[in-house]
Scaffold this motif. Structure first.
Motif, PDB file in Angstrom:
ATOM      1  N   LYS A  42     -24.051   0.056  29.992  1.00 11.57           N
ATOM      2  CA  LYS A  42     -24.842   1.203  30.445  1.00 11.57           C
ATOM      3  C   LYS A  42     -25.800   0.734  31.544  1.00 11.57           C
ATOM      4  O   LYS A  42     -27.000   0.556  31.336  1.00 11.57           O
ATOM      5  CB  LYS A  42     -25.613   1.803  29.276  1.00 11.57           C
ATOM      6  CG  LYS A  42     -24.707   2.255  28.135  1.00 11.57           C
ATOM      7  CD  LYS A  42     -25.507   2.738  26.950  1.00 11.57           C
ATOM      8  CE  LYS A  42     -24.592   3.140  25.802  1.00 11.57           C
ATOM      9  NZ  LYS A  42     -25.365   3.592  24.600  1.00 11.57           N
ATOM     10  N   HIS A  47     -27.928   0.342  35.092  1.00 13.38           N
ATOM     11  CA  HIS A  47     -28.697   0.985  36.139  1.00 13.38           C
ATOM     12  C   HIS A  47     -28.511   0.175  37.425  1.00 13.38           C
ATOM     13  O   HIS A  47     -27.727  -0.771  37.464  1.00 13.38           O
ATOM     14  CB  HIS A  47     -30.169   1.073  35.742  1.00 13.38           C
ATOM     15  CG  HIS A  47     -30.402   1.840  34.473  1.00 13.38           C
ATOM     16  ND1 HIS A  47     -30.260   3.207  34.396  1.00 13.38           N
ATOM     17  CD2 HIS A  47     -30.742   1.424  33.219  1.00 13.38           C
ATOM     18  CE1 HIS A  47     -30.518   3.608  33.164  1.00 13.38           C
ATOM     19  NE2 HIS A  47     -30.808   2.548  32.423  1.00 13.38           N
ATOM     20  N   ASP A  96     -17.585  -4.513  29.482  1.00  6.31           N
ATOM     21  CA  ASP A  96     -18.929  -4.179  29.954  1.00  6.31           C
ATOM     22  C   ASP A  96     -18.991  -4.080  31.468  1.00  6.31           C
ATOM     23  O   ASP A  96     -19.701  -3.226  32.014  1.00  6.31           O
ATOM     24  CB  ASP A  96     -19.924  -5.239  29.465  1.00  6.31           C
ATOM     25  CG  ASP A  96     -20.112  -5.187  27.953  1.00  6.31           C
ATOM     26  OD1 ASP A  96     -19.867  -4.118  27.370  1.00  6.31           O
ATOM     27  OD2 ASP A  96     -20.484  -6.216  27.363  1.00  6.31           O
ATOM     28  N   GLU A 142     -17.300  -0.734  32.513  1.00 10.95           N
ATOM     29  CA  GLU A 142     -18.176   0.409  32.261  1.00 10.95           C
ATOM     30  C   GLU A 142     -19.378   0.395  33.195  1.00 10.95           C
ATOM     31  O   GLU A 142     -19.866   1.460  33.591  1.00 10.95           O
ATOM     32  CB  GLU A 142     -18.638   0.381  30.801  1.00 10.95           C
ATOM     33  CG  GLU A 142     -17.519   0.620  29.801  1.00 10.95           C
ATOM     34  CD  GLU A 142     -18.022   0.570  28.372  1.00 10.95           C
ATOM     35  OE1 GLU A 142     -19.257   0.418  28.191  1.00 10.95           O
ATOM     36  OE2 GLU A 142     -17.195   0.672  27.439  1.00 10.95           O
ATOM     37  N   CYS A 143     -19.850  -0.784  33.539  1.00  6.88           N
ATOM     38  CA  CYS A 143     -21.021  -0.879  34.423  1.00  6.88           C
ATOM     39  C   CYS A 143     -20.720  -0.325  35.804  1.00  6.88           C
ATOM     40  O   CYS A 143     -21.555   0.358  36.403  1.00  6.88           O
ATOM     41  CB  CYS A 143     -21.476  -2.334  34.501  1.00  6.88           C
ATOM     42  SG  CYS A 143     -22.924  -2.600  35.558  1.00  6.88           S
ATOM     43  N   HIS A 165     -18.162   1.681  36.483  1.00  6.84           N
ATOM     44  CA  HIS A 165     -17.409   2.936  36.329  1.00  6.84           C
ATOM     45  C   HIS A 165     -15.962   2.783  36.786  1.00  6.84           C
ATOM     46  O   HIS A 165     -15.436   3.597  37.563  1.00  6.84           O
ATOM     47  CB  HIS A 165     -18.089   4.071  37.113  1.00  6.84           C
ATOM     48  CG  HIS A 165     -19.524   4.270  36.745  1.00  6.84           C
ATOM     49  ND1 HIS A 165     -19.931   4.769  35.520  1.00  6.84           N
ATOM     50  CD2 HIS A 165     -20.670   4.018  37.442  1.00  6.84           C
ATOM     51  CE1 HIS A 165     -21.256   4.824  35.475  1.00  6.84           C
ATOM     52  NE2 HIS A 165     -21.731   4.366  36.627  1.00  6.84           N
TER      53      HIS A 165
END
Length: 213
Positions: A71, A73, A159, A162-163, A165
């Motif tokens: 997740k 930023h 990871d 997902e980071c 996308h």
């Protein structure tokens, strides 16, 4: 009784043609086979040095922390990208390292260059034949294989996907790193390295199969 017992013990240690085989050299053609087998096994033992196992282990530990379990930023993406670059550079750097011993037996580490070896802690100390330690095309080949192995594993990490996308089928993320790792391991065994750099097992420093002469 004592003499009888002693005689039995002596006879029990005498050679018996039916009990075991003699381990002497019979001069057959098995010597070439044994040499090839030893070379393969020695090359397999070096996979933990040639493959970026330590880098992959460090990446597995820090990737969930840097990506916040996927997740991300903006800061997480920058940190992950920087960590990927540092890890990829380490894969190349460690394969260019080498070592040599002085006449007194002291061990020095350095980096292979086009002219020889640049030592970390040796100052002006150099091996007797610096040309044997110079950078070769096979070193670039090994570094490329190590880099591909790491980038394949890191790029298909859940990871990381997902980071950034990225959507890749789960079958690909599970099977491709294994296939690439296997192929690269075979290439490392077929084209072994003579480098004894950082991370090289100390007890294997005098392996006859990988002497420079």
């Amino acid at each position: 009784m004592d003499n009888s017992l002693q005689q039995d013990l002596i006879e029990s240690y005498l050679p018996d043609n039916g009990s075991y085989y003699c381990l002497g050299d019979d001069g057959t053609d098995e010597s070439h086979f044994i040499y090839v087998l030893n070379a393969i096994l020695s090359g397999t033992a070096r996979l933990n040095v040639l493959l970026p196992t330590a880098t992959i282990l460090a990446f597995t530990i820090f990737a969930p922390l840097l990506t916040n379990d996927g997740k991300c930023h903006t800061l997480n993406r920058w940190l992950m990208g920087f960590f990927l670059a540092i890890s990829a550079a380490s894969c190349i750097f460690f394969l260019f390292t080498d070592s040599f011993r002085t006449a007194r037996g002291r061990l020095y580490y350095g980096v292979a260059t086009r002219n020889g070896i640049w030592t970390f802690n040796g100052g002006r100390r150099k091996p007797c034949t610096p040309s044997e330690y110079r950078l070769r095309w096979i070193d670039l080949f090994h570094a490329l294989l190590s880099l591909i192995a790491f980038l394949t594993f890191a790029g298909l990490h859940n990871d990381v996907l997902e980071c950034y996308h990225l959507e890749i089928p789960r079958k690909v993320t599970n099977s491709v790193p294994l296939v690439v790792g296997f192929v690269i391991s075979v290439l490392f065994v077929v084209f072994p390295s003579k480098r004894r750099g950082i991370g090289y097992p100390f007890l294997l420093q005098k392996d006859a199969l990988y002497t420079r002469n």
